[in-house]
Write an enzyme that holds these catalytic residues in place. Structure first.
Site, PDB file in Angstrom:
ATOM      1  N   TYR A   1     -37.363 -21.757 -83.017  1.00 55.70           N
ATOM      2  CA  TYR A   1     -38.428 -21.740 -84.018  1.00 55.70           C
ATOM      3  C   TYR A   1     -39.780 -21.863 -83.359  1.00 55.70           C
ATOM      4  O   TYR A   1     -39.897 -22.259 -82.198  1.00 55.70           O
ATOM      5  CB  TYR A   1     -38.236 -22.857 -85.055  1.00 55.70           C
ATOM      6  CG  TYR A   1     -38.575 -24.247 -84.557  1.00 55.70           C
ATOM      7  CD1 TYR A   1     -37.774 -24.912 -83.654  1.00 55.70           C
ATOM      8  CD2 TYR A   1     -39.737 -24.889 -85.008  1.00 55.70           C
ATOM      9  CE1 TYR A   1     -38.103 -26.186 -83.199  1.00 55.70           C
ATOM     10  CE2 TYR A   1     -40.061 -26.159 -84.566  1.00 55.70           C
ATOM     11  CZ  TYR A   1     -39.241 -26.812 -83.661  1.00 55.70           C
ATOM     12  OH  TYR A   1     -39.571 -28.053 -83.217  1.00 55.70           O
TER      13      TYR A   1
ATOM     14  N   GLU B   1     -42.288 -36.722 -73.151  1.00 53.10           N
ATOM     15  CA  GLU B   1     -43.197 -36.297 -74.224  1.00 53.10           C
ATOM     16  C   GLU B   1     -42.958 -37.191 -75.424  1.00 53.10           C
ATOM     17  O   GLU B   1     -42.346 -38.250 -75.297  1.00 53.10           O
ATOM     18  CB  GLU B   1     -42.967 -34.816 -74.551  1.00 53.10           C
ATOM     19  CG  GLU B   1     -41.551 -34.479 -74.970  1.00 53.10           C
ATOM     20  CD  GLU B   1     -41.337 -33.001 -75.274  1.00 53.10           C
ATOM     21  OE1 GLU B   1     -42.309 -32.276 -75.528  1.00 53.10           O
ATOM     22  OE2 GLU B   1     -40.162 -32.569 -75.287  1.00 53.10           O
TER      23      GLU B   1
ATOM     24  N   LEU C   1     -41.039 -29.803 -73.813  1.00 55.39           N
ATOM     25  CA  LEU C   1     -41.367 -28.494 -74.385  1.00 55.39           C
ATOM     26  C   LEU C   1     -42.707 -28.032 -73.798  1.00 55.39           C
ATOM     27  O   LEU C   1     -43.656 -28.822 -73.747  1.00 55.39           O
ATOM     28  CB  LEU C   1     -41.490 -28.605 -75.905  1.00 55.39           C
ATOM     29  CG  LEU C   1     -41.723 -27.258 -76.577  1.00 55.39           C
ATOM     30  CD1 LEU C   1     -40.410 -26.500 -76.696  1.00 55.39           C
ATOM     31  CD2 LEU C   1     -42.344 -27.438 -77.951  1.00 55.39           C
TER      32      LEU C   1
HETATM   33  N1  PDD Z   1     -43.581 -29.542 -82.644  1.00 57.32           N
HETATM   34  N2  PDD Z   1     -42.951 -31.275 -77.895  1.00 57.32           N
HETATM   35  C1  PDD Z   1     -42.096 -31.231 -78.928  1.00 57.32           C
HETATM   36  C2  PDD Z   1     -40.769 -31.889 -78.777  1.00 57.32           C
HETATM   37  C3  PDD Z   1     -42.457 -30.566 -80.117  1.00 57.32           C
HETATM   38  O1  PDD Z   1     -41.601 -30.505 -81.147  1.00 57.32           O
HETATM   39  C4  PDD Z   1     -43.744 -29.979 -80.221  1.00 57.32           C
HETATM   40  C5  PDD Z   1     -44.195 -29.244 -81.457  1.00 57.32           C
HETATM   41  C6  PDD Z   1     -44.615 -30.059 -79.126  1.00 57.32           C
HETATM   42  C7  PDD Z   1     -45.973 -29.405 -79.136  1.00 57.32           C
HETATM   43  O2  PDD Z   1     -45.849 -28.002 -79.052  1.00 57.32           O
HETATM   44  P1  PDD Z   1     -46.974 -27.032 -79.659  1.00 57.32           P
HETATM   45  O3  PDD Z   1     -48.257 -27.462 -79.068  1.00 57.32           O
HETATM   46  O4  PDD Z   1     -46.531 -25.691 -79.203  1.00 57.32           O
HETATM   47  O5  PDD Z   1     -46.958 -27.190 -81.160  1.00 57.32           O
HETATM   48  C8  PDD Z   1     -44.172 -30.705 -77.982  1.00 57.32           C
HETATM   49  C9  PDD Z   1     -43.853 -28.686 -83.767  1.00 57.32           C
HETATM   50  C10 PDD Z   1     -45.191 -28.893 -84.358  1.00 57.32           C
HETATM   51  C11 PDD Z   1     -42.728 -28.771 -84.785  1.00 57.32           C
HETATM   52  O6  PDD Z   1     -41.668 -29.288 -84.429  1.00 57.32           O
HETATM   53  O7  PDD Z   1     -42.915 -28.280 -85.887  1.00 57.32           O
END
Ligand code: PDD
Length: 285
Positions: free
Chosen positions: A32, A182, A206
């Site tokens: 996703y 993280e 991630l």
């Molecule tokens: N979550 N690390 C994890 C485990 C995440 O689930 C997310 C993002 C991030 C940040 O990634 P990005 O900057 O690409 O949004 C880091 C999203 C918001 C979600 O789970 O909906």
């Protein structure tokens, strides 16, 4: 009524139906993306789609379409739904199989689902944060492929719920060497003095798009290099500032870790310096 895209059709969300034999439902076999858009402008479209394709390749799921076709769909779903600040949620699973069997065929037609959701307006340069976070810490008990943005999020959900049900906002995760990985749904930055650091990209985290855009903006527009390296628990506990980054939260200051103030417990000076840069230049990356 919000309009979603499912397998080639735009339909009202309450009419969307997925087979119980979909391997996303049976095995959590899917990927996703959550992509922020403001007044129709998509942030980091190419970066999100590159990450999606990386995950599709890792899971041997065929690419449902090209970057250009995805972007066309994103623009169409934005037009069909109301709101100035919309996240686009993209979900691709392996698709429907005939029987429940762990092994997969790599040529099954993937299921593609896209919906929009309301997000906060982008924080203007120099504005106060909409929210600050109080967080707890835990040992990272997820799996060894956290670089894949998989819909199999049970580990993340359990870590998030640990803090959420106690009235906190997030859980910071540390590996077995007591190094920061993280948060359960965000990347983490720490600041000591003027130095900004974040864990290096590997399978433990991630590769967040907000993380990437922030690092690029600071380098290109302010000559600030973010240190990407291993960060110990002691460093996190003694940091002047801690930030969470994600597509829906942008750069969120953390003011409390395990019931202790971070720095002096207020929003940090480095956040105040960096936030206007991000607010101004995030559309340029
Ligand atoms: N979550 N690390 C994890 C485990 C995440 O689930 C997310 C993002 C991030 C940040 O990634 P990005 O900057 O690409 O949004 C880091 C999203 C918001 C979600 O789970 O909906």
């Amino acid at each position: 009524m919000s309009i979603v895209f499912l397998n080639g059709q735009f339909i009202p969300e309450n009419e969307a139906r997925i087979s119980p034999m979909d391997r996303g439902f049976l095995f959590g076999e899917g990927l996703y993306e959550s992509i922020p858009t403001y007044s129709g402008k998509i942030i980091g479209a190419k970066l999100h789609l590159d990450r999606l394709n990386f995950g599709l390749d890792a899971l041997q799921i065929p690419h449902p379409m090209s970057h250009a076709e995805w972007v066309e769909l994103f623009n169409e779903i934005l037009q069909r739904n109301e709101g100035d600040n919309l996240g686009i949620y993209v979900h691709v699973t392996r698709g429907v199989s005939q029987k429940r069997f762990h092994g997969y065929m790599s040529d099954t037609a993937p299921t593609v689902f896209i919906r929009t959701f309301s997000i906060n307006a982008p924080l203007e340069a120099g504005a106060e944060p909409l929210q600050v976070a109080k967080v707890l810490s835990q040992e990272d008990r997820r799996w060894d492929h956290c670089n894949i943005k998989s819909t199999s999020l049970l580990g993340n959900v359990l870590h998030f719920q640990h803090s959420h049900q106690q009235g906190y906002d997030e859980t910071l995760l540390f590996n077995e060497h007591n190094e920061l990985t993280e948060a359960s749904s965000a990347n983490v930055f720490v600041v000591k003095g003027e130095v900004i650091s974040t864990p290096v990209l590997d399978k433990q985290i991630l590769p967040g798009i907000t993380r990437d855009i922030l690092i690029q903006v600071l380098q290109r527009f302010a000559g600030i290099t973010v240190e990407e390296r291993a960060i110990s628990m002691d460093e996190v506990k003694n940091a002047d500032e801690i930030w969470l980054t994600s597509s829906t939260r942008e750069i969120m200051p953390v003011i409390e870790l395990d019931d202790h103030p971070v720095g002096n417990g207020a929003i940090g000076n480095v956040w105040r310096k960096v936030q206007p840069l991000y607010a101004t230049h995030k559309f340029d990356i």
